[in-house]
Design a protein around this motif. Structure first.
Motif, PDB file in Angstrom:
ATOM      1  N   CYS A 172       1.087  -1.263   0.250  1.00 41.01           N
ATOM      2  CA  CYS A 172       0.038   0.108   0.047  1.00 41.01           C
ATOM      3  C   CYS A 172       0.533   0.785  -0.139  1.00 41.01           C
ATOM      4  O   CYS A 172       1.767   1.149   0.629  1.00 41.01           O
ATOM      5  N   TYR A 173       0.041   1.697  -0.680  1.00 41.25           N
ATOM      6  CA  TYR A 173       1.199   3.676  -0.485  1.00 41.25           C
ATOM      7  C   TYR A 173       1.428   3.843   0.874  1.00 41.25           C
ATOM      8  O   TYR A 173       0.350   4.145   1.795  1.00 41.25           O
ATOM      9  N   PRO A 174       3.058   3.930   1.103  1.00 44.45           N
ATOM     10  CA  PRO A 174       2.978   4.788   2.438  1.00 44.45           C
ATOM     11  C   PRO A 174       2.717   5.913   2.635  1.00 44.45           C
ATOM     12  O   PRO A 174       2.476   6.048   4.195  1.00 44.45           O
TER      13      PRO A 174
ATOM     14  N   PRO B 242       2.548   0.467  -5.226  1.00 45.84           N
ATOM     15  CA  PRO B 242       3.348   0.188  -5.814  1.00 45.84           C
ATOM     16  C   PRO B 242       2.577  -0.592  -7.083  1.00 45.84           C
ATOM     17  O   PRO B 242       3.678  -0.542  -7.491  1.00 45.84           O
TER      18      PRO B 242
ATOM     19  N   TYR C 120       5.613   0.136   1.839  1.00 46.48           N
ATOM     20  CA  TYR C 120       4.700   0.150   1.363  1.00 46.48           C
ATOM     21  C   TYR C 120       4.488  -1.458   2.083  1.00 46.48           C
ATOM     22  O   TYR C 120       2.743  -1.590   1.825  1.00 46.48           O
TER      23      TYR C 120
ATOM     24  N   ARG D 223      10.195  -1.643  -5.031  1.00 47.28           N
ATOM     25  CA  ARG D 223       9.568  -0.199  -5.231  1.00 47.28           C
ATOM     26  C   ARG D 223       9.862   0.060  -7.096  1.00 47.28           C
ATOM     27  O   ARG D 223      11.264   0.289  -6.633  1.00 47.28           O
TER      28      ARG D 223
END
Lengths: 374, 374
Positions: free
Chosen positions: B121-123, B157, B331, B344
């Motif tokens: 997931c998007y940090p 990502p 992430y 990523r």
């Protein structure tokens, strides 16, 4: 937020509707004079910023949360010239002074803290402090506060200088101080206030902006926090919005390269001084019953009418007369706030003939309102 | 913030230092291709925006917290074309998608709430949620969460599409959902995901941006909250930073007038698809031991190396080999996160020959690191 809960929506709606009416003369908003925005230099900077691909990279891609090195250096250099030992890596470029205040208060304020503020104070700071659960204490009422918010040199909305007593009090404090210099470069005498940052670098959070001196639409300001707090602010800034606009920063760097900033400040100070003098003269002429203080700088005067407060009714009367102002309640929104109508009147964005006409309209509205109330 | 507390400063410092080294090929950062930024149209828009005084007024003065009407109309029109009944006055223009997320989470999340997020997931969302005291639950682990964060259509990502099972789960939820469409228009097949906003307008907080499709340096994104939450968001936006940049919004309005946006999207999708294919091909060729999924869109692939995690040591090895990546831990920063090194790898901003060379360097770094570890 008390600002919106306390004030009725109809008042906000009336202000918004009226301020785009070309027939209405608006003393509201705190806008700089549009003609003072250095258009030619900005146009040159804009063209340079997007003309070549390497420039596009530097102007339009992401940049770091702390902002462009050239801007941070400019801010630090100007603070050093005033005696504060600030290195560029202490400076965080923000989305205007408001984000500087927002970041600073979020890091300092915990619910239940007591915040010392001016008796008549910028509502964008009051609202933030209230939102974070601070108890507001105006001026000398604040005994040993947990933090203080101050506009050194020039207050918004009063245009008043910081008094020697206020300076003495600030220097006696041992709590964090948020020093908001939004208008500090716009003292009509050109003198800059002492930099609190130089005196207490470990607990002063210095906030500045070009919104009043150059251009608000870029949304570029800065926060210079104590060194120990810097890393936390970079995290907070990243979480808020990643970074200030890259293009806006590039344009400002280009603008500062092309513009004689000190010369520009001298010009705009003279412009605002003339408008302030016109405003005070007209207010004293048309409304001699009001107590009008001559501002030392900034964009506005603040007057208390002494009339019992019914903001919506008075705003309606003013709009009918073709004039608009910022309701004073928002600037004095304390439990013990006065029950009379007060007005922030900005002269900054109006030519003198508009100021003359606006004050005439305001006087007729006020006289009509007063006679109706009696 | 776990991101910074969990990761060592030396890792951050190494990334920052290396990404400006012209000898290093950087797969880090999530940058769009600089050559995809429509430079000519932006230059024309910039010149138009600052050329005449009325334009200066509209481009450089303050504007309202909700943003420019023309942009709000553009956002609403595109959402309506996808079936969501959105009027322009529901749209708030923000400083990029990050501020949209920040505003939404601050209004939804209370400490102790459970937030459902993707396993990878998007940090920028994870960090915000953690900061606000939410407990993160990855994917199907989240039973009856208090809120959900999702990137419909294309994940950052992984570049993966939302699966039918994920859609079914989202549609079964009764909690607030923050739908982040940062990459949704960059699916390689050009298909747009369903707009959750159309299905549950009372509890979906829709977030979008032009940072990935047009230009990140403008810092323009948007938040479309449920109608009942709008007034609160306008207050929050005002407290945060007053408004999105006026000039940035003006330039974007001018750009959208001059640019065939749909045609532009087709072009950049083709560009990113070609780069994604190159990246996957090279990774499979040089590092056949890795499990590499073909992305459906976006800017990056996400690979797990299976090697025991020592992020600083591996980053050092990579930098010595002349290649940079985004550490995967950020992430997947959950209590149960895997102990192996994940990366990523952004292909978006690199020409294909740089991707080829970068993967070669990455492969040599990974092989060296693995053999040293054994």
């Amino acid at each position: 937020m008390q600002k919106h809960e306390g004030q009725s929506d109809p008042l906000e709606a009336l202000i918004r509707e009226s301020c785009s009416d070309p027939e209405v003369i608006s003393f509201a908003g705190g806008f700089p004079a549009t003609e003072s925005i250095p258009q030619d230099e900005l146009a040159q900077a804009a063209i340079a910023a997007v003309r070549t691909l390497p420039r596009v990279e530097a102007s339009l891609q992401y940049c770091w949360p702390e902002g462009k090195p050239a801007l941070r250096e400019w801010v630090a250099r100007r603070l050093r010239a005033r005696g504060a030992e600030v290195s560029p890596d202490r400076v965080i470029i923000t989305a205007g002074a408001q984000q500087g205040l927002s970041l600073a208060f979020k890091q300092i304020v915990r619910s239940g803290m007591t915040a010392s503020v001016d008796t008549i104070c910028y509502p964008g700071a009051l609202d933030l402090l209230r939102r974070l659960g601070a108890t507001l204490r105006a001026g000398s009422d604040a005994h040993a506060p947990d933090l203080a918010y101050v506009m050194p040199g020039i207050s918004n909305p009063t245009g008043a200088d910081t008094t020697p007593e206020q300076w003495a009090r600030l220097r006696d404090l041992t709590c964090p101080i948020v020093a908001d210099e939004a208008y500090a470069e716009l003292r009509f005498d050109g003198k800059l206030p002492p930099v609190l940052l130089a005196e207490a670098p470990e607990r002063v959070f210095h906030v500045g902006t070009v919104s009043k001196t150059l251009c608000p639409g870029l949304r570029v300001g800065w926060l210079v926090p104590p060194a120990h707090a810097l890393a936390g602010f970079l995290q907070d800034k990243t979480l808020d919005d990643l970074q200030a606009g890259t293009l806006a920063q590039s344009l400002l760097v280009g603008l500062l390269r092309r513009l004689d900033y000190e010369g520009h400040l001298e010009e705009v100070r003279a412009l605002y001084r003339a408008r302030a003098e016109c405003m005070v003269r007209e207010l004293r002429r048309r409304l001699p019953e009001l107590d009008v203080s001559v501002p030392e700088g900034g964009f506005s005067v603040f007057v208390d009418t002494g009339i019992e407060r019914d903001e919506l009714a008075f705003m309606k009367t003013c709009v009918r007369a073709g004039v608009l102002y910022d309701p004073g309640t928002r600037y004095q929104d304390f439990p013990e706030r006065p029950a009379s109508l007060a007005l922030r009147l900005c002269f900054s964005a109006l030519e003198e003939r508009a100021i003359v006409a606006g004050v005439e309209r305001l006087a007729s509205a006020l006289h009509a309102f007063r006679s109706r109330a009696e």
